[in-house]
Design a protein around this motif. Sequence first.
Motif, mmCIF file in Angstrom:
data_model
loop_
_atom_site.group_PDB
_atom_site.id
_atom_site.type_symbol
_atom_site.label_atom_id
_atom_site.label_comp_id
_atom_site.label_asym_id
_atom_site.label_seq_id
_atom_site.Cartn_x
_atom_site.Cartn_y
_atom_site.Cartn_z
ATOM 1 N N SER A 104 -38.627 -5.320 -70.966
ATOM 2 C CA SER A 104 -37.409 -4.320 -70.118
ATOM 3 C C SER A 104 -37.019 -4.097 -68.711
ATOM 4 C CB SER A 104 -36.599 -2.959 -71.468
ATOM 5 O OG SER A 104 -36.842 -3.439 -71.973
ATOM 6 N N ILE A 105 -38.574 -3.716 -68.566
ATOM 7 C CA ILE A 105 -39.078 -3.607 -67.021
ATOM 8 C C ILE A 105 -38.211 -5.177 -66.141
ATOM 9 C CG2 ILE A 105 -39.886 -1.022 -67.348
ATOM 10 C CD1 ILE A 105 -42.469 -2.264 -66.911
ATOM 11 N N TYR A 106 -38.923 -6.394 -66.876
ATOM 12 C CA TYR A 106 -38.830 -7.593 -65.959
ATOM 13 C C TYR A 106 -37.401 -8.129 -66.191
ATOM 14 C CZ TYR A 106 -44.128 -6.469 -66.214
ATOM 15 O OH TYR A 106 -44.826 -6.274 -66.202
ATOM 16 N N LEU A 107 -36.581 -6.974 -66.104
ATOM 17 C CA LEU A 107 -34.810 -7.729 -66.655
ATOM 18 C C LEU A 107 -34.359 -7.088 -64.968
ATOM 19 C CD1 LEU A 107 -32.892 -6.496 -69.413
ATOM 20 C CD2 LEU A 107 -33.631 -8.670 -69.017
ATOM 21 N N ARG A 108 -33.659 -7.881 -64.229
ATOM 22 C CA ARG A 108 -33.558 -7.910 -63.099
ATOM 23 C C ARG A 108 -31.676 -8.008 -62.718
ATOM 24 N NH1 ARG A 108 -37.931 -6.228 -62.786
ATOM 25 N NH2 ARG A 108 -39.268 -6.735 -61.143
ATOM 26 N N ALA A 109 -31.144 -6.699 -62.206
ATOM 27 C CA ALA A 109 -29.824 -7.240 -61.642
ATOM 28 C C ALA A 109 -29.794 -7.720 -60.972
ATOM 29 C CB ALA A 109 -29.149 -5.541 -61.469
ATOM 30 N N GLU A 110 -28.249 -9.007 -60.553
ATOM 31 C CA GLU A 110 -28.310 -9.694 -59.674
ATOM 32 C C GLU A 110 -26.877 -9.282 -59.238
ATOM 33 O OE1 GLU A 110 -28.061 -14.181 -59.224
ATOM 34 O OE2 GLU A 110 -29.643 -13.583 -60.843
ATOM 35 N N THR A 262 -31.866 -3.202 -74.221
ATOM 36 C CA THR A 262 -32.149 -1.391 -73.099
ATOM 37 C C THR A 262 -31.007 -1.544 -72.228
ATOM 38 O OG1 THR A 262 -33.553 -3.512 -71.695
ATOM 39 C CG2 THR A 262 -32.742 -1.809 -70.924
ATOM 40 N N PHE A 263 -29.103 -2.575 -72.748
ATOM 41 C CA PHE A 263 -28.802 -1.931 -72.355
ATOM 42 C C PHE A 263 -27.484 -1.279 -73.480
ATOM 43 C CE2 PHE A 263 -30.240 -5.095 -69.384
ATOM 44 C CZ PHE A 263 -30.587 -4.115 -68.417
ATOM 45 N N SER A 264 -27.079 0.191 -73.993
ATOM 46 C CA SER A 264 -26.569 0.513 -74.797
ATOM 47 C C SER A 264 -25.163 0.549 -74.524
ATOM 48 C CB SER A 264 -26.590 2.181 -75.045
ATOM 49 O OG SER A 264 -28.038 1.746 -75.407
ATOM 50 N N SER A 265 -25.291 -0.050 -73.059
ATOM 51 C CA SER A 265 -22.988 -0.384 -72.609
ATOM 52 C C SER A 265 -23.073 -1.204 -72.984
ATOM 53 C CB SER A 265 -23.254 0.681 -71.041
ATOM 54 O OG SER A 265 -24.434 -0.896 -69.843
ATOM 55 N N GLY A 293 -30.231 0.501 -61.937
ATOM 56 C CA GLY A 293 -30.799 2.223 -62.388
ATOM 57 C C GLY A 293 -32.325 2.559 -63.428
ATOM 58 N N ARG A 294 -30.545 1.670 -64.762
ATOM 59 C CA ARG A 294 -31.734 1.841 -65.812
ATOM 60 C C ARG A 294 -32.929 1.744 -65.898
ATOM 61 N NH1 ARG A 294 -30.037 4.071 -70.992
ATOM 62 N NH2 ARG A 294 -31.077 3.243 -72.407
ATOM 63 N N ILE A 295 -33.101 0.195 -65.208
ATOM 64 C CA ILE A 295 -34.306 -0.797 -65.235
ATOM 65 C C ILE A 295 -35.643 -0.173 -64.554
ATOM 66 C CG2 ILE A 295 -35.008 -3.213 -64.947
ATOM 67 C CD1 ILE A 295 -32.335 -3.765 -65.159
ATOM 68 N N ASP A 296 -34.996 1.174 -63.398
ATOM 69 C CA ASP A 296 -35.982 0.695 -62.488
ATOM 70 C C ASP A 296 -36.076 2.635 -63.132
ATOM 71 O OD1 ASP A 296 -34.770 -0.688 -60.283
ATOM 72 O OD2 ASP A 296 -34.421 0.445 -59.546
#
Length: 599
Positions: A104-110, A262-265, A293-296
């Motif tokens: 999960s910590i290697y996902l990136r929001a673009e 990672t993203f319950s939303s 923010g969640r990833i960070d």
Amino acid sequence: MGYDYALVHLKYTIPPALALSILYRPLLTRLDVYKICFLITIAVVSTLPWDSYLIRHRIWTYPPDVIIGPTILQIPLEEVFFFVIQTYNTTLLYLMFNKPTLHSIYLRAERGPNHPEGPLNQQWKHYRWGGQVLLFFTLLAAYAFTSVLGRKDATYMSLIIWWAAPFLLLLWSLGYQFLVGLPFTNTILPIALPTVYLWIVDCIALRRGTWVIENGTKLGIHLTWFGLSELEIEEAVFFLVTNMLIVFGQVAFDNALAVINTFSSFGYAPPALPSPLLLVQALLKPASEYDQGRIDGLREAVNRLRQKSRSFYLASGAFEGKLRIYLIMLYSFCRVADDLIDEASSLDESQKWLNKLEEYLDRSCDEKESDDSITAYIRESFPKWAHSALLMLPTKELTAQPLYDLLRGFEMDLVFCSAKSDPFPIACEADLQLYSARVAGTVAQMCLELVFALLPSHENEAARRSLIQAGSDMGVALQYVNISRDIEVDAQLGRVYLPTDWLKEMSLTPKQVIQNPRGPKIDALRRRLLDKAFAIYEESKGAIERLPQQAKGPMRVAVESYMEIGRVLREGHFQFHRGRATVPKIRRLRVAWQTLLRS
Ligand SMILES: CC(C)=CCC/C(C)=C/CC/C(C)=C/CC/C(C)=C/[C@@H]1[C@@H](COP(=O)(O)OP(=O)(O)O)[C@]1(C)CC/C=C(\C)CC/C=C(\C)CCC=C(C)C
């Protein structure tokens, strides 16, 4: 009929498969088995028509005296087995290198230039286009060589490119961010190791004539690295791209799983085994919708765990999916709350943090309180480094009581600082038991609440309560080990957790322990506390076996790797890390491996 090709398997592909299986066996989960089967199916289905075409057009051939006989679409059975075993070996290697990683910590929001939170990571676009253009031109070049320039000798190379590049293009387009972001050890190594190994095996097979690439359809270029003089360039490329495909496929799978967990939303209810449709849906979710923010926050939590607790960091690797994420978040909250109170410059400041944490819990546990007002409270009341840990605590899956009790436990620590600790707060064993139940029993209770919230269990409500009670006792045992280990460190902080009446039996006072926390009397008291810890541990450990299947092994690792500190202390030969006795890394790994092997 002959056995040459079968012998290649017996000598070179099956032994590494066995070795990898034995090594990985304790870590193997149902999800891993699903992944392996998924990839093998795709590998076989996508390779059969292509390979059959090559054989039917005599681009490569098998002398009849080297194969046993049966074929599928004219492909010898040994060859079909090759696709299976190569995928299996590379997949296991990938799984091994990736086990410690929380993907999960290697996902990136673009974010685009007009995103409300501002532009971010524009370089991703360049990576995506770069890879796509490269693969597209490779395809074009392959076409130009054979069809436009009529180079028959480029046939085999072009066919490899035409077969592999579209798959690579697809996988790159779906997961380029993840591929680029993951550490090299997670991607390059599981590609490079089997590739070089298969190059060597290929040279041996070509030299023995087990398989033959016909003249006229190959470029005739040989690689001479590492003395591999027989290695045709087409074979080198073939093994490289097939391993790339296997690893890229796994990365895409893990990318999808990371999005789901990672993203319950996004509203995905993570099933134990995600369907291909769900995986594709998750992969197609635009990265601009990821919550950076969640990833960070998750990255901060993982770093906190890695830096502060070797035992729980190791154990966290054995958990999977959402449970692993939630446990890391829980650790992060407990650590931050403890640090806020412990590292304050005065008793008043500690008390202030305690009050603020209590207010935070009141608001978080109040169903009428909105998420926005909780977030605003956290941002205005706590230092920045503590924000993500508080924002991400999975309060919805936890009951309030252990959280409040944990704060009551931290409050007991404050008594050490007040009134010059006279009398000391841990007067008798019952005080020690109460303190440990509050700071550690509660942690175990919350870990188990998360287990039952996220994993299916056959136990009824009463049985769950008794399991949680056993877990809470186990937490006490772990805290006793913690105290036995930290007698000196605690003394430097003016704290003595050994009960005052135990000290009295040894003609000692807490103040004397603070002045000199070493010596035979302290060793005897440490042993006494460890004996208590192991007695509780022996009584509670059976309960772990009644936990849901996916939690059993990892919980055992968490408990055993911590109890191993107790064993090392009992043996008396330990290493020091930041002033604390620790278990050597190799011993911790051995304990974890053996513990999981019992599953
Ligand atoms: C992988 C995993 C299980 C992670 C989560 C663990 C977790 C949430 C730990 C919280 C740690 C923490 C900072 C708590 C604050 C109070 C405190 C200091 C408690 C002591 C922990 C030691 O943490 P520390 O960071 O100091 O670690 P190091 O010694 O520096 O390595 C405690 C000793 C308490 C820890 C207790 C548990 C994790 C509970 C374990 C018991 C179970 C999981 C239940 C087992 C189940 C059955 C049915 C028996």
